[in-house]
Design an enzyme around this catalytic site. Sequence first.
Site, mmCIF file in Angstrom:
data_model
loop_
_atom_site.group_PDB
_atom_site.id
_atom_site.type_symbol
_atom_site.label_atom_id
_atom_site.label_comp_id
_atom_site.label_asym_id
_atom_site.label_seq_id
_atom_site.Cartn_x
_atom_site.Cartn_y
_atom_site.Cartn_z
ATOM 1 N N HIS A 36 140.125 -15.693 50.497
ATOM 2 C CA HIS A 36 139.235 -14.536 50.542
ATOM 3 C C HIS A 36 137.780 -14.990 50.601
ATOM 4 C CE1 HIS A 36 139.177 -15.724 46.306
ATOM 5 N NE2 HIS A 36 138.024 -15.060 46.187
ATOM 6 N N HIS A 86 137.666 -18.937 50.392
ATOM 7 C CA HIS A 86 138.040 -19.923 49.384
ATOM 8 C C HIS A 86 139.289 -19.477 48.638
ATOM 9 C CE1 HIS A 86 135.135 -17.145 47.528
ATOM 10 N NE2 HIS A 86 135.773 -17.338 46.377
ATOM 11 N N ASP A 111 134.180 -13.506 48.983
ATOM 12 C CA ASP A 111 133.910 -12.671 47.816
ATOM 13 C C ASP A 111 133.390 -11.290 48.204
ATOM 14 O OD1 ASP A 111 134.697 -14.368 45.718
ATOM 15 O OD2 ASP A 111 132.816 -15.477 45.835
ATOM 16 N N ARG A 165 129.695 -18.047 37.882
ATOM 17 C CA ARG A 165 129.318 -17.866 39.283
ATOM 18 C C ARG A 165 128.161 -16.894 39.416
ATOM 19 N NH1 ARG A 165 133.662 -14.995 42.399
ATOM 20 N NH2 ARG A 165 132.441 -13.114 41.980
#
Length: 281
Positions: free
Chosen positions: A96, A256, A98, A271
Site C-alpha cells: 500500500h 510498502h 499511505d 512515523r
Amino acid sequence: MKRLTCNIGAELKGVQIKDAIDSDDLFNEIYRQMLAHKVIFFRDQDLTPEQHAAFARRFGDLEDHPFSAEGPRVEGLVNIYKDENSKPNYLENNWHADVTWREIPQKMAVLRCVKCPEVGGDTMWANMAKAYEDLPEHIKQQIDGLYTRHSIEASFGASLPIEQRHALKAQYPDAEHPVVITHPETGEKVLYVSAYSTHFTNFHTRENVRYGNDFTPGHHWLLMDLVRRATIPEYQVRWTWEPNSVAIWDNRCTQHYAVADYPPTVRQMQRAGVIGTKPVR
C-alpha cells in the site's frame, strides 16, 4: 551514498538528519536523494521525537492517522506499536501507499525505529513508477483514463462491527484516484492501485462491457493483476531495522509492506506523514 538495489533504495551514511532542521543545503540534498531513489535510509540517528517531527515539517504540514496505536504521543508523529499482547491485526502487512483513502494522500513519510525484535519486522518498498514503465503496451492503453476507489472501510475498518464501520466511512468517505498518476516533481507515470483499491469506478463502458457477464471477470482480473505488480522482487528493496534507523520515502511513487513475522515481541515505530496534493493523471 550506497545504492541498495538497481531500481529503488539507497543508504546515506555519515549524516544526522536532525542537522537538516537548520541547514538548507543538507535538507535539499536529502530531498534530492529521496526523489532520485524513492526511499532512503539512515542508521544511528541520534534524535528526539520532537526533532523527528521538526525535521519532517521541513517537507510540509504533518497529519495524524485515525488508527494510530496506543503509546507515547508526540504531536505530528503516529505511534505504530506492537507488543507481546497485541491482537493479530497486522494491517501494515499488505502492499500500500499511505492513506490513499484520503482525497489528498500523503506526499511522503519519515519513519524511525524506536524498538524492534532482533530478527524480523523488516519493511519492504516497491517502485511503482518502474512497475508502470514495465507494463505491456496494451495494458497501458487499457488502463489509460481509468479510476479506482480507495477505502479505509474495506481495509482498516473491515474488522469493526458494522455500525462502527459505517461511522468510519461516514467520517472518511472513499476517495477516487486515477489508476495512473503523474508524479508532480519528476514527471514520471506511476501505477497508483494498491490493497486499498476496491474497484474501478469507470470500467463499465460499452468498450469494456457488452453484457453484464463481462464486468466481473474483466474488472477483477485486471485490477488484481495491477495490484500484484508491487509484489515483483525486481521492483523492491527490503530494509532490516535497528533502533534509531530512519527511512524516508516518496509516498507518491512507492508502496510498502511491513513484514509481520515477529510476534509475539515488541516493535515500536514512529512515523511523520507529510500532507501532499491531489493525485492527477
